[in-house]
Scaffold this active site. Structure first.
Site, PDB file in Angstrom:
ATOM      1  N   GLY A   1       0.847  -0.985  -0.068  1.00 38.55           N
ATOM      2  CA  GLY A   1       0.237  -0.058  -0.131  1.00 38.55           C
ATOM      3  C   GLY A   1       0.934   1.285   0.041  1.00 38.55           C
TER       4      GLY A   1
ATOM      5  CB  SER B   1       0.493   3.494  -4.746  1.00 42.68           C
ATOM      6  OG  SER B   1      -0.630   3.019  -4.209  1.00 42.68           O
TER       7      SER B   1
ATOM      8  CE1 TYR C   1     -10.810  -0.781   7.121  1.00 41.51           C
ATOM      9  CE2 TYR C   1     -11.660   0.281   8.957  1.00 41.51           C
ATOM     10  CZ  TYR C   1     -10.505   0.194   8.131  1.00 41.51           C
ATOM     11  OH  TYR C   1      -9.401   0.615   8.046  1.00 41.51           O
TER      12      TYR C   1
ATOM     13  CB  ALA D   1     -15.103  -8.079  11.837  1.00 38.79           C
TER      14      ALA D   1
HETATM   15  N1  LIG Z   1      -6.961   6.561   6.800  1.00 40.47           N
HETATM   16  C1  LIG Z   1      -7.829   6.073   7.701  1.00 40.47           C
HETATM   17  O1  LIG Z   1      -8.530   6.683   8.370  1.00 40.47           O
HETATM   18  C2  LIG Z   1      -7.151   4.824   8.456  1.00 40.47           C
HETATM   19  C3  LIG Z   1      -7.725   4.582   9.729  1.00 40.47           C
HETATM   20  C4  LIG Z   1      -7.191   3.187   9.980  1.00 40.47           C
HETATM   21  C5  LIG Z   1      -6.632   2.175   9.690  1.00 40.47           C
HETATM   22  N2  LIG Z   1      -6.346   2.566   8.303  1.00 40.47           N
HETATM   23  C6  LIG Z   1      -5.853   1.654   7.665  1.00 40.47           C
HETATM   24  O2  LIG Z   1      -4.332   2.033   7.199  1.00 40.47           O
HETATM   25  C7  LIG Z   1      -3.914   1.078   5.793  1.00 40.47           C
HETATM   26  C8  LIG Z   1      -3.475   2.320   4.742  1.00 40.47           C
HETATM   27  O3  LIG Z   1      -4.720   2.955   4.091  1.00 40.47           O
HETATM   28  P1  LIG Z   1      -4.832   4.487   3.815  1.00 40.47           P
HETATM   29  O4  LIG Z   1      -5.608   5.056   4.786  1.00 40.47           O
HETATM   30  O5  LIG Z   1      -3.196   4.882   3.548  1.00 40.47           O
HETATM   31  O6  LIG Z   1      -5.459   4.474   2.469  1.00 40.47           O
HETATM   32  P2  LIG Z   1      -4.912   4.529   0.992  1.00 40.47           P
HETATM   33  O7  LIG Z   1      -4.514   6.044   0.798  1.00 40.47           O
HETATM   34  O8  LIG Z   1      -6.343   4.072   0.112  1.00 40.47           O
HETATM   35  O9  LIG Z   1      -4.170   3.640   0.909  1.00 40.47           O
HETATM   36  C9  LIG Z   1      -4.406   2.202   0.518  1.00 40.47           C
HETATM   37  C10 LIG Z   1      -3.070   1.740   0.072  1.00 40.47           C
HETATM   38  O10 LIG Z   1      -3.483   0.359  -0.308  1.00 40.47           O
HETATM   39  C11 LIG Z   1      -3.259  -0.232  -1.812  1.00 40.47           C
HETATM   40  N3  LIG Z   1      -4.134  -1.322  -2.195  1.00 40.47           N
HETATM   41  C12 LIG Z   1      -5.742  -1.023  -2.223  1.00 40.47           C
HETATM   42  N4  LIG Z   1      -6.102  -2.112  -2.539  1.00 40.47           N
HETATM   43  C13 LIG Z   1      -4.842  -3.083  -3.189  1.00 40.47           C
HETATM   44  C14 LIG Z   1      -4.783  -4.036  -3.912  1.00 40.47           C
HETATM   45  N5  LIG Z   1      -5.706  -4.953  -4.426  1.00 40.47           N
HETATM   46  N6  LIG Z   1      -3.450  -4.726  -4.064  1.00 40.47           N
HETATM   47  C15 LIG Z   1      -2.504  -4.020  -3.704  1.00 40.47           C
HETATM   48  N7  LIG Z   1      -2.711  -2.726  -2.912  1.00 40.47           N
HETATM   49  C16 LIG Z   1      -3.841  -2.122  -2.604  1.00 40.47           C
HETATM   50  C17 LIG Z   1      -3.295   1.108  -2.593  1.00 40.47           C
HETATM   51  O11 LIG Z   1      -2.882   1.185  -3.736  1.00 40.47           O
HETATM   52  P3  LIG Z   1      -3.445   0.787  -5.079  1.00 40.47           P
HETATM   53  O12 LIG Z   1      -4.426   1.521  -5.270  1.00 40.47           O
HETATM   54  O13 LIG Z   1      -1.966   1.649  -5.942  1.00 40.47           O
HETATM   55  O14 LIG Z   1      -3.287  -0.716  -5.378  1.00 40.47           O
HETATM   56  C18 LIG Z   1      -2.709   2.289  -1.494  1.00 40.47           C
HETATM   57  O15 LIG Z   1      -1.537   2.263  -1.656  1.00 40.47           O
HETATM   58  C19 LIG Z   1      -5.131   0.531   5.450  1.00 40.47           C
HETATM   59  O16 LIG Z   1      -5.018  -0.878   5.968  1.00 40.47           O
HETATM   60  C20 LIG Z   1      -6.576   0.989   6.301  1.00 40.47           C
HETATM   61  O17 LIG Z   1      -7.339   0.071   6.667  1.00 40.47           O
HETATM   62  C21 LIG Z   1      -6.629   3.766   7.640  1.00 40.47           C
END
Ligand SMILES: NC(=O)c1ccc[n+]([C@@H]2O[C@H](COP(=O)([O-])OP(=O)(O)OC[C@H]3O[C@@H](n4cnc5c(N)ncnc54)[C@H](OP(=O)(O)O)[C@@H]3O)[C@@H](O)[C@H]2O)c1
Length: 269
Positions: A14, A16, A156, A158
Site C-alpha cells: 500500500g 502508493s 471492516y 472485524a
Molecule cells: N485512513 C484512515 O482513516 C485509516 C484508519 C485506520 C486504519 N487505516 C488503514 O491504513 C491502511 C492504509 O490505508 P490508507 O488510509 O493509507 O488508504 P489509501 O490512501 O487508500 O491507501 C491504501 C493503499 O493500499 C493499496 N491497495 C488497495 N487495494 C490494493 C490491492 N488490491 N492490491 C494492492 N494494494 C492495494 C493502495 O494502492 P493501489 O490503489 O495503487 O493498489 C494504496 O497504496 C489500511 O490498512 C487502512 O485500513 C486507515
C-alpha cells in the site's frame, strides 16, 4: 558500511498513497532501501524515483494486486527470497461503508481478501523469512475500529480486529525468536481511503481526524519504543494497558471443565 546496509530493506504494501506512502518516505529517510508494493505502477515509480533522488537509497517497485493469488504470491516470494529485507510494513487495506444487510457481496469479499487474507499470507511469509535469521520487524496496520465495534462497518471493523489479534499472537510467538511485531491502530486519518470507500471525511468533526504525516510519525515513535500496540490518538496509554490487563485476567477462566454457576440450569447441573 553505509547506513542503508546497516538497516537493510523495508518492504511496504500500500505504498502508493496515504499511510503506506508516508511510511515509505520515513524509512527511506532513515536509510532503508525500500520495496514499494501496490497496484498503481506509475505512482509507485514516481515515489521510488523521488525517494532515490532525495535520500540516495535504492527504491524498487513491486506492482501487485493483493486481491489476486498471483499478487499475493509475488510479494510472498519477494519477502522469502530477498535476505536484505529486515522490515515488513503490512499496510495495504480497503474500507467500505454501510450496514451489513446492504453491503454488496463483492465488497464483503474484497475487504476480507485484502485486509484479512492477503495480510495474513504476507505476515506469515515475513515470519518464515525472519525466523531463521532470528531478527526482523513487522508492522501490521490495523485500526482503532478493532476496538470500537459499534461504529462504521461490521466487516471492516472485524477485519481490523483480526489484524490486532493476529499481531498480538504474532508478537507472542515471534518475540522469543528475536522478531518484533507492532500493531498500529490509527483513528480517522486524512487519506484517500475515505473517497475510495465513497465516504466524505469532511463530515467527521475535524478534531477526530489526524493528518497522515502526524499519524505515521507518532506510530514510528511507538515503533522506536518497541510498542506492541500503538494508538496514536490515545492520550492515556494506561487505558489500553488496563484493557489488556482486564483481558488477560479472564485468561485462566475462559476454558474450564464446568459451566459458570450462572449457567447452571436443570439441564446443565
Ligand atoms: N485512513 C484512515 O482513516 C485509516 C484508519 C485506520 C486504519 N487505516 C488503514 O491504513 C491502511 C492504509 O490505508 P490508507 O488510509 O493509507 O488508504 P489509501 O490512501 O487508500 O491507501 C491504501 C493503499 O493500499 C493499496 N491497495 C488497495 N487495494 C490494493 C490491492 N488490491 N492490491 C494492492 N494494494 C492495494 C493502495 O494502492 P493501489 O490503489 O495503487 O493498489 C494504496 O497504496 C489500511 O490498512 C487502512 O485500513 C486507515
Amino acid at each position: 558500511m553505509s547506513q542503508e546496509h546497516k538497516v537493510g530493506t523495508a518492504l511496504i504494501t500500500g505504498a502508493s498513497s496515504g499511510i503506506g506512502a508516508v511510511y515509505t518516505d520515513r524509512f527511506a529517510k532513515r536509510g532503508y532501501d525500500v520495496i514499494l508494493v501496490a497496484r498503481d505502477e506509475a505512482r509507485l515509480n514516481a515515489l521510488a524515483s523521488k525517494l532515490h533522488a532525495q535520500y540516495g537509497i535504492a527504491a524498487q517497485v513491486l506492482p501487485a494486486d493483493l486481491s489476486t493469488e498471483a499478487g499475493i504470491r509475488a510479494v510472498e516470494n519477494r519477502l522469502e527470497a530477498d535476505a536484505s529485507i529486515t522490515l515488513f510494513v503490512n499496510n495495504a487495506g480497503i474500507a467500505r461503508l454501510g450496514a451489513l444487510a446492504e453491503m454488496p457481496k463483492q465488497d464483503i469479499s474484497d475487504i476480507i481478501q485484502i485486509n484479512v487474507h492477503a495480510a495474513s499470507r504476507l505476515a506469515a511469509a515475513a515470519a518464515r523469512a525472519f525466523t531463521p535469521r532470528k531478527a526482523g520487524r513487522i508492522i501490521n496496520v490495523a485500526s482503532v475500529l478493532a476496538l470500537i465495534s459499534e461504529r462504521f462497518n461490521p466487516i471492516y471493523n472485524a477485519s481490523k480486529a483480526f489484524v490486532l489479534s493476529l499481531s498480538q499472537s504474532m508478537q507472542n510467538e515471534l518475540s522469543p525468536l528475536g522478531i518484533k511485531v507492532q500493531a498500529v491502530l490509527p483513528g480517522a486519518t486524512r487519506t484517500e481511503i475515505w473517497s475510495r470507500a465513497g465516504a466524505d471525511i469532511s463530515v467527521l468533526p475535524p478534531e477526530m481526524v489526524m493528518g497522515v504525516d502526524e499519524m505515521v510519525d507518532a506510530a514510528l515513535a511507538g515503533f522506536d519504543r518497541d510498542e506492541v500496540v500503538t494508538i496514536p490518538s490515545l492520550p492515556d496509554a494506561a487505558e489500553f494497558d488496563a484493557f489488556t490487563q482486564a483481558r488477560l485476567k479472564m485468561g485462566p477462566n475462559l476454558s474450564r471443565d464446568h459451566a459458570a454457576a450462572r449457567y447452571h440450569t436443570a439441564a446443565v447441573a
